[in-house]
Design a protein around this motif. Structure first.
Motif, mmCIF file in Angstrom:
data_model
loop_
_atom_site.group_PDB
_atom_site.id
_atom_site.type_symbol
_atom_site.label_atom_id
_atom_site.label_comp_id
_atom_site.label_asym_id
_atom_site.label_seq_id
_atom_site.Cartn_x
_atom_site.Cartn_y
_atom_site.Cartn_z
ATOM 1 N N VAL A 147 0.902 -1.059 0.208
ATOM 2 C CA VAL A 147 -0.370 0.206 0.401
ATOM 3 C C VAL A 147 1.135 0.834 0.167
ATOM 4 O O VAL A 147 1.687 1.406 1.190
ATOM 5 N N SER A 193 1.296 7.249 -0.146
ATOM 6 C CA SER A 193 0.639 8.426 -0.369
ATOM 7 C C SER A 193 -1.159 8.499 -0.056
ATOM 8 O O SER A 193 -2.341 8.865 -0.117
ATOM 9 N N TYR A 194 -1.373 7.112 0.014
ATOM 10 C CA TYR A 194 -2.757 6.429 -0.288
ATOM 11 C C TYR A 194 -3.791 7.096 2.034
ATOM 12 O O TYR A 194 -2.896 7.101 2.814
ATOM 13 N N ASP A 195 -3.989 8.220 2.025
ATOM 14 C CA ASP A 195 -5.263 8.079 2.579
ATOM 15 C C ASP A 195 -5.121 6.416 4.274
ATOM 16 O O ASP A 195 -6.042 5.675 3.295
ATOM 17 N N PHE A 209 -7.786 2.185 3.288
ATOM 18 C CA PHE A 209 -6.271 3.020 2.449
ATOM 19 C C PHE A 209 -7.396 2.938 1.062
ATOM 20 O O PHE A 209 -7.828 2.618 0.581
ATOM 21 N N ASP A 210 -7.493 4.340 1.255
ATOM 22 C CA ASP A 210 -8.025 4.695 -0.534
ATOM 23 C C ASP A 210 -7.108 6.076 -0.619
ATOM 24 O O ASP A 210 -6.953 6.301 0.128
ATOM 25 N N LEU A 211 -7.449 6.627 -2.001
ATOM 26 C CA LEU A 211 -6.993 7.860 -2.913
ATOM 27 C C LEU A 211 -8.103 8.189 -3.098
ATOM 28 O O LEU A 211 -9.265 7.608 -3.627
ATOM 29 N N HIS A 258 -9.904 8.431 -8.129
ATOM 30 C CA HIS A 258 -9.530 6.995 -8.714
ATOM 31 C C HIS A 258 -8.707 7.449 -11.005
ATOM 32 O O HIS A 258 -10.038 8.404 -11.095
ATOM 33 N N TYR A 284 -7.624 0.800 -5.872
ATOM 34 C CA TYR A 284 -7.270 2.094 -5.422
ATOM 35 C C TYR A 284 -8.686 1.878 -4.431
ATOM 36 O O TYR A 284 -8.173 2.981 -3.742
ATOM 37 N N GLY A 285 -8.379 1.501 -3.566
ATOM 38 C CA GLY A 285 -8.165 1.059 -1.745
ATOM 39 C C GLY A 285 -8.148 -0.471 -1.899
ATOM 40 O O GLY A 285 -8.540 -1.519 -1.942
ATOM 41 N N PHE A 341 -1.348 -1.972 -6.038
ATOM 42 C CA PHE A 341 -1.912 -0.349 -5.661
ATOM 43 C C PHE A 341 -1.284 0.506 -6.789
ATOM 44 O O PHE A 341 -0.371 0.704 -7.214
ATOM 45 N N GLU A 396 -0.864 4.098 -7.956
ATOM 46 C CA GLU A 396 0.319 6.104 -7.868
ATOM 47 C C GLU A 396 -0.318 6.217 -8.786
ATOM 48 O O GLU A 396 0.454 6.261 -10.169
#
Length: 186
Positions: free
Chosen positions: A32, A35-37, A51-53, A56, A66-67, A97, A99
């Motif tokens: 992961v 940079s993922y929240d 975990f997510d951005l 997408h 993407y999560g 994942f 990026e």
């Protein structure tokens, strides 16, 4: 012996997130990105890490995660793939994942109006607890905006940037907080 939710919560958010990243790496073989929240929620029997951005982007002929979600107690996993390929892909395969590359960021800025930076879009979406998915086709980008109460979709012409075919519907999703979970902030 499995640790209890209280024992894990006591470790703090940073340690719980790192533990969840390790569990995902062991389960999927995929890392992961930093940079993922990451958000951590807990109740008496579960400690869930999301975990997510918020943005997408699925370019043509790509497949990514993407999560991801992991429960640190039960060691159960959920992955959020977006597959944008014409060829059929094995549904049990693990994907890397996503990026965003610099080119992806430029494309995202173009699709979302071109006047705001990728970073600013991300901050705005996080503040509103929304997510955007952009899927590339031959002639346009399909844009899906999702919040807790609204789902919208429209197309953006790849040449002109003009949006068309707007569709909206009201939805009701129940957050983890509404289901009795408490967010672990520290």
């Amino acid at each position: 012996m499995n640790p209890t939710a209280k024992e894990i919560i006591h470790l703090g958010k940073k340690h719980i997130v790192q533990m969840a990243k390790t569990l995902i790496m062991e389960n999927s073989g995929e890392k992961v990105p930093d940079s993922y929240d990451a958000r951590v929620f807990a109740n008496d029997s579960s400690v869930i890490v999301l975990f997510d951005l918020p943005i997408h982007f699925a370019a043509k002929n790509t497949a990514f995660y993407y999560g991801a979600t992991v429960d640190a107690i039960s060691k159960t996993f959920g992955y959020t793939p977006i597959i944008n390929t014409e060829a059929q892909i094995d549904a049990f395969k693990h994907f890397p994942f996503y990026e965003p590359s610099k080119q992806d960021m430029k494309t995202i800025e173009f699709v979302l109006g071109g006047t705001t930076s990728f970073r600013k879009h991300r901050e705005l979406l996080n503040a509103r607890n929304e997510g955007i998915t952009i899927i590339e086709t031959d002639t346009f980008y399909t844009v899906q905006v999702l919040s807790q109460s609204l789902s919208s979709q429209y197309n953006v012409d790849k040449r002109t940037g003009i949006a068309s075919e707007h569709r909206h519907r009201h939805i009701k999703t129940e957050s983890l907080s509404e289901r009795g979970y408490v967010e672990i902030i520290k």
